[in-house]
Write a protein that holds these residues in place. Structure first.
Motif, PDB file in Angstrom:
ATOM      1  N   GLU A   1       0.828  -1.210   0.000  1.00  0.00           N
ATOM      2  CA  GLU A   1       0.000   0.000   0.000  1.00  0.00           C
ATOM      3  C   GLU A   1       0.861   1.259   0.000  1.00  0.00           C
ATOM      4  OE1 GLU A   1      -4.056   1.608   2.105  1.00  0.00           O
ATOM      5  OE2 GLU A   1      -2.765   0.240   3.216  1.00  0.00           O
ATOM      6  N   HIS A   2       2.046   1.166   0.548  1.00  0.00           N
ATOM      7  CA  HIS A   2       2.965   2.304   0.541  1.00  0.00           C
ATOM      8  C   HIS A   2       3.292   2.730  -0.895  1.00  0.00           C
ATOM      9  CE1 HIS A   2       6.274   4.890   1.725  1.00  0.00           C
ATOM     10  NE2 HIS A   2       7.052   4.230   0.890  1.00  0.00           N
ATOM     11  N   ASP A   3       3.531   1.755  -1.779  1.00  0.00           N
ATOM     12  CA  ASP A   3       3.803   2.062  -3.184  1.00  0.00           C
ATOM     13  C   ASP A   3       2.560   2.594  -3.892  1.00  0.00           C
ATOM     14  OD1 ASP A   3       6.390   1.239  -2.798  1.00  0.00           O
ATOM     15  OD2 ASP A   3       6.127  -0.719  -3.760  1.00  0.00           O
ATOM     16  N   LEU A   4       1.396   2.075  -3.535  1.00  0.00           N
ATOM     17  CA  LEU A   4       0.150   2.589  -4.108  1.00  0.00           C
ATOM     18  C   LEU A   4      -0.084   4.042  -3.686  1.00  0.00           C
ATOM     19  CD1 LEU A   4      -2.165  -0.504  -3.587  1.00  0.00           C
ATOM     20  CD2 LEU A   4      -1.203   0.287  -5.735  1.00  0.00           C
ATOM     21  N   ASP A   5       0.247   4.362  -2.434  1.00  0.00           N
ATOM     22  CA  ASP A   5       0.113   5.741  -1.951  1.00  0.00           C
ATOM     23  C   ASP A   5       1.035   6.689  -2.714  1.00  0.00           C
ATOM     24  OD1 ASP A   5      -1.845   5.272  -0.047  1.00  0.00           O
ATOM     25  OD2 ASP A   5      -0.395   4.873   1.551  1.00  0.00           O
ATOM     26  N   ARG A   6       2.259   6.260  -2.925  1.00  0.00           N
ATOM     27  CA  ARG A   6       3.200   7.109  -3.672  1.00  0.00           C
ATOM     28  C   ARG A   6       2.742   7.294  -5.109  1.00  0.00           C
ATOM     29  NH1 ARG A   6       9.203   5.184  -2.685  1.00  0.00           N
ATOM     30  NH2 ARG A   6       8.339   3.495  -3.906  1.00  0.00           N
ATOM     31  N   ALA A   7       2.221   6.251  -5.734  1.00  0.00           N
ATOM     32  CA  ALA A   7       1.719   6.352  -7.100  1.00  0.00           C
ATOM     33  C   ALA A   7       0.508   7.279  -7.162  1.00  0.00           C
ATOM     34  CB  ALA A   7       1.339   4.969  -7.621  1.00  0.00           C
ATOM     35  N   LEU A   8      -0.345   7.195  -6.167  1.00  0.00           N
ATOM     36  CA  LEU A   8      -1.519   8.068  -6.100  1.00  0.00           C
ATOM     37  C   LEU A   8      -1.095   9.525  -5.960  1.00  0.00           C
ATOM     38  CD1 LEU A   8      -4.631   7.981  -5.983  1.00  0.00           C
ATOM     39  CD2 LEU A   8      -4.419   7.828  -3.515  1.00  0.00           C
TER      40      LEU A   8
ATOM     41  N   ALA B   1      -7.111   3.424 -12.343  1.00  0.00           N
ATOM     42  CA  ALA B   1      -6.583   2.236 -11.663  1.00  0.00           C
ATOM     43  C   ALA B   1      -5.375   1.682 -12.413  1.00  0.00           C
ATOM     44  CB  ALA B   1      -7.667   1.168 -11.545  1.00  0.00           C
ATOM     45  N   GLU B   2      -5.448   1.681 -13.750  1.00  0.00           N
ATOM     46  CA  GLU B   2      -4.310   1.232 -14.551  1.00  0.00           C
ATOM     47  C   GLU B   2      -3.094   2.113 -14.317  1.00  0.00           C
ATOM     48  OE1 GLU B   2      -4.714  -0.441 -18.740  1.00  0.00           O
ATOM     49  OE2 GLU B   2      -6.541   0.745 -18.512  1.00  0.00           O
ATOM     50  N   ALA B   3      -3.309   3.424 -14.291  1.00  0.00           N
ATOM     51  CA  ALA B   3      -2.207   4.363 -14.097  1.00  0.00           C
ATOM     52  C   ALA B   3      -1.580   4.209 -12.715  1.00  0.00           C
ATOM     53  CB  ALA B   3      -2.701   5.797 -14.300  1.00  0.00           C
ATOM     54  N   ILE B   4      -2.394   3.996 -11.693  1.00  0.00           N
ATOM     55  CA  ILE B   4      -1.877   3.826 -10.331  1.00  0.00           C
ATOM     56  C   ILE B   4      -1.023   2.566 -10.239  1.00  0.00           C
ATOM     57  CG2 ILE B   4      -2.537   3.339  -7.941  1.00  0.00           C
ATOM     58  CD1 ILE B   4      -4.992   5.171  -8.440  1.00  0.00           C
ATOM     59  N   ILE B   5      -1.500   1.463 -10.801  1.00  0.00           N
ATOM     60  CA  ILE B   5      -0.745   0.208 -10.766  1.00  0.00           C
ATOM     61  C   ILE B   5       0.543   0.336 -11.582  1.00  0.00           C
ATOM     62  CG2 ILE B   5      -0.759  -2.242 -11.433  1.00  0.00           C
ATOM     63  CD1 ILE B   5      -2.404  -1.647  -8.941  1.00  0.00           C
ATOM     64  N   LEU B   6       0.477   1.002 -12.725  1.00  0.00           N
ATOM     65  CA  LEU B   6       1.666   1.193 -13.559  1.00  0.00           C
ATOM     66  C   LEU B   6       2.732   1.996 -12.816  1.00  0.00           C
ATOM     67  CD1 LEU B   6       2.825   0.637 -16.400  1.00  0.00           C
ATOM     68  CD2 LEU B   6       1.898   2.853 -17.072  1.00  0.00           C
ATOM     69  N   LEU B   7       2.321   3.066 -12.137  1.00  0.00           N
ATOM     70  CA  LEU B   7       3.269   3.876 -11.368  1.00  0.00           C
ATOM     71  C   LEU B   7       3.787   3.126 -10.144  1.00  0.00           C
ATOM     72  CD1 LEU B   7       1.501   7.352 -11.504  1.00  0.00           C
ATOM     73  CD2 LEU B   7       3.692   6.761 -12.546  1.00  0.00           C
ATOM     74  N   ALA B   8       2.921   2.378  -9.477  1.00  0.00           N
ATOM     75  CA  ALA B   8       3.317   1.658  -8.267  1.00  0.00           C
ATOM     76  C   ALA B   8       4.307   0.533  -8.562  1.00  0.00           C
ATOM     77  CB  ALA B   8       2.095   1.090  -7.554  1.00  0.00           C
TER      78      ALA B   8
ATOM     79  N   HIS C   1       6.451   0.642 -11.094  1.00  0.00           N
ATOM     80  CA  HIS C   1       7.543   1.252 -11.866  1.00  0.00           C
ATOM     81  C   HIS C   1       7.515   0.825 -13.329  1.00  0.00           C
ATOM     82  CE1 HIS C   1       9.092   2.644  -8.045  1.00  0.00           C
ATOM     83  NE2 HIS C   1       8.983   1.405  -7.595  1.00  0.00           N
ATOM     84  N   GLY C   2       6.324   0.728 -13.896  1.00  0.00           N
ATOM     85  CA  GLY C   2       6.162   0.413 -15.310  1.00  0.00           C
ATOM     86  C   GLY C   2       6.224  -1.056 -15.665  1.00  0.00           C
ATOM     87  N   ILE C   3       6.246  -1.937 -14.685  1.00  0.00           N
ATOM     88  CA  ILE C   3       6.363  -3.374 -14.968  1.00  0.00           C
ATOM     89  C   ILE C   3       5.011  -3.993 -15.317  1.00  0.00           C
ATOM     90  CG2 ILE C   3       6.944  -5.616 -13.957  1.00  0.00           C
ATOM     91  CD1 ILE C   3       9.112  -4.151 -12.362  1.00  0.00           C
TER      92      ILE C   3
END
Length: 131
Positions: A68-75, A101-108, A110-112
């Protein structure tokens, strides 16, 4: 991340999935967060995504654990980049879209992980039923 926003994101991934599904949305794990002067250990919610079909280089059964920490940073990054997104999310979590949702997961990740969610149109009959 607010629980309502998290649940809305999980809903969009499950509803419009093409090759990735949510394996677990309520898993709590310990994560390591590296700071400049120390290392912190944090127990947080973790989103677990699983490939249910092979896609590109990802084999069926590949699993990603996104804290969730990575999701927060992506958000936070998405809020800075997209003004309309920031205004919609400020109103309510129900304004989160599948593309968000796609953009948040992509950022969280790191594009993987690219979800490639498919928004299916609502089927409407051309002739309404009459009694």
């Amino acid at each position: 991340m607010r629980n309502t926003l998290y649940r809305q994101m999980v809903y969009w991934i499950n509803a419009h999935r093409t090759w990735i599904e949510v394996a677990d949305d309520s898993l709590f794990r310990e994560h390591v967060i590296a700071r400049s002067d120390r290392t912190d250990y944090l127990v947080s919610r973790t989103l677990v995504l699983r490939a249910f079909r092979p896609h590109g280089e990802c084999a069926e059964g590949t699993v990603w654990h996104i804290p969730e920490h990575d999701l927060d940073r992506a958000l936070a990054t998405l809020r800075k980049q997209d003004r309309q997104f920031r205004q919609r999310i400020k109103k309510a979590a129900m304004y989160l879209t599948a593309k968000d949702a796609e953009a948040i997961i992509l950022l969280a990740t790191h594009g993987i992980v690219r979800l490639e969610l498919l928004e299916q149109p609502i089927h409407m009959t051309s002739k309404p039923y009459r009694l």
